[in-house]
Design an enzyme around this catalytic site. Structure first.
Site, mmCIF file in Angstrom:
data_model
loop_
_atom_site.group_PDB
_atom_site.id
_atom_site.type_symbol
_atom_site.label_atom_id
_atom_site.label_comp_id
_atom_site.label_asym_id
_atom_site.label_seq_id
_atom_site.Cartn_x
_atom_site.Cartn_y
_atom_site.Cartn_z
ATOM 1 N N HIS A 1 0.837 -1.210 0.000
ATOM 2 C CA HIS A 1 0.000 0.000 0.000
ATOM 3 C C HIS A 1 0.870 1.259 0.000
ATOM 4 O O HIS A 1 0.432 2.328 0.428
ATOM 5 C CB HIS A 1 -0.942 0.032 1.208
ATOM 6 C CG HIS A 1 -1.767 -1.207 1.355
ATOM 7 N ND1 HIS A 1 -2.920 -1.422 0.647
ATOM 8 C CD2 HIS A 1 -1.574 -2.316 2.124
ATOM 9 C CE1 HIS A 1 -3.426 -2.608 0.980
ATOM 10 N NE2 HIS A 1 -2.621 -3.170 1.861
ATOM 11 N N SER B 1 15.407 16.823 -20.983
ATOM 12 C CA SER B 1 14.256 17.728 -21.048
ATOM 13 C C SER B 1 14.625 18.911 -21.921
ATOM 14 O O SER B 1 15.761 19.398 -21.883
ATOM 15 C CB SER B 1 13.881 18.210 -19.643
ATOM 16 O OG SER B 1 13.015 19.322 -19.701
#
Length: 458
Positions: free
Chosen positions: A176, A300
């Site tokens: 989780h 980028s």
């Protein structure tokens, strides 16, 4: 005139075409023609032999040159020029399979071979187009799987090497998304190996099958022409000799159930790979891995510092695209109106597309894995600062010792939202009503040695 990769509509033929060049031998229009021609020729050879052995008066003295015939569909002989001849015939008659038949008959006529002339009308004898298609396409699919298995093996071998290298490296698990019972990095990698290999075993058990039985599946025309021959036995052997298993009960077309099962299998394996791509992406985010820096590359267009996990993202995207098409094919192909409609024909022309996306994904995934740089110190630091994961072990040992409500006791210490230190944990242990030997046993636990046991990797 062939288009360049820069002009292709699909990225499978354009941007990523260099990664799947081999698949053109199985899924291009030319490849489909060649496989159809192969089925027509193999059927002609088998039929002439069968009828000759049965004493048919026209064929009793016919001796065909099998080597010559099989060379017609060889990769070296069946080139782009031959494919164009078929395409020109198709333009005139508007039927792609009948064009194969006419092409073959033209070759027979041009050879001036008396044997072939006598047997000319036994080309495509008693067949419907789907007798050809439903053998040609599954055969092409079956033989294309050699490329798939070769590439998935490369990926599995790499994952196995990584698993062995990191098998003894303890790592914090996250269930989780939260700190959980420790595992090892190598074990987590091997889970994917195990899952994929399990699915490959299932995939290997599915027959590669095809339909062969005339216009509606029961050899009506064959039986009309030769009433006393066992056409079922002939067809079973012919299809087996081609390399497939004959579907015994069909309409005009294949049932496609076995093909759908194969595609479902590939889809399941792709889902496992998506799971792996996302976890490696997450491990990079958590700085368990860095990535090798190539100075000439740009991460980028705006942020010079970035080294993005693009290989895992590209692989995931291609796997998702492949699965969307696999899922569609599996749900569409086994459905046909009454004894047949033509929707399967145009749909099947896309069979190579999800396979191509899958191969692209596997190759890019491998590329991404080879760029990974392990950050062992980060992994161990993350593990060792989360001493709360020992609460499971502590409460289990205390249950063994018969202590009452040990879960609740350790919960009160560890479930506060604050970081628990090893000193706090040891202080808690000192308050317990257990023997010194048990206290020492509890204190000897660390996140790094609370690992459990695994089966053999081999």
């Amino acid at each position: 005139m062939p288009i360049s990769r820069l002009e292709a509509i699909s990225p499978v033929d354009g941007r990523y075409g260099y990664l799947v060049e081999e698949l053109k031998l199985f899924f291009s229009e030319k490849a489909l023609m060649r496989y159809r021609l192969r089925i027509e020729i193999e059927y002609f050879i088998a039929l002439v032999s069968f009828l000759k052995a049965s004493g048919h008066k026209i064929l009793i003295d016919v001796n065909i040159d099998v080597k010559f015939l099989r060379n017609l569909y060889s990769e070296s002989n069946f080139n782009a020029e031959e494919a164009k001849k078929i395409k020109e015939l198709e333009k005139v008659i508007n039927h792609d399979v009948k064009a194969i038949e006419y092409y073959l008959k033209e070759i027979f006529s041009e050879t001036h071979d008396e044997n072939l002339s006598k047997a000319l009308e036994f080309v495509h004898f008693g067949l419907t187009s789907q007798d050809v298609n439903n053998l040609a396409i599954p055969l092409a699919f079956k033989e294309s799987m050699e490329i798939y298995y070769r590439n998935i093996k490369l990926l599995l071998d790499l994952l196995k090497d990584m698993s062995r290298e990191w098998f003894d490296l303890p790592m914090l698990a996250r269930t989780h998304g939260q700190p959980a019972t420790p595992t090892s990095l190598g074990k987590e990698v091997y889970v994917w190996v195990y899952r994929i290999e399990s699915q490959l075993k299932i995939l290997a058990q599915i027959p590669h099958s095809g339909k062969f039985g005339g216009a509606t599946g029961q050899f009506n025309a064959h039986c009309a022409a030769f009433k006393n021959l066992d056409w079922v036995k002939f067809a079973d052997k012919f299809v087996q000799d081609v390399g497939l298993q004959r579907e015994l009960w069909t309409t005009q077309i294949s049932n496609y159930d076995n093909l759908a099962a194969h595609l479902h299998g590939l889809e399941r394996i792709n889902t496992i790979l998506i799971d792996a791509c996302r976890d490696f992406w997450q491990y990079i985010l958590m700085e368990y891995f860095g990535q090798k820096i190539i100075k000439s590359e740009v991460g980028s267009s705006a942020m010079p510092h970035k080294v993005n996990p693009i290989d895992f993202e590209c692989a995931e995207g291609n796997l998702l695209m492949a699965n969307a098409i696999f899922s569609f094919l599996c749900s569409k192909l086994p459905i046909s109106r009454l004894q047949r409609d033509l929707t399967d024909s145009t749909v099947l022309r896309n069979l190579g597309v999800p396979i191509a996306h899958t191969i692209i994904a596997i190759k890019v995934f491998i590329k991404g894995l080879k760029k990974l740089v392990l950050k062992k110190e980060q992994i161990l630091n993350d593990l060792n600062k989360n001493v709360v994961v020992l609460s499971e072990a502590i409460q289990t040992i205390l249950k063994r010792e018969g202590l009452q409500l040990p879960y609740e006791a350790i919960k009160a210490l560890t479930r506060t939202g604050d970081q628990v230190t090893i000193e706090q944990l040891n202080g808690f242990i000192e308050t317990l009503d257990v023997s010194d030997s048990v206290k020492n046993e509890l204190k000897a636990l660390t996140p790094s040695n609370y690992i459990g046991q695994y089966p053999s990797m081999e």
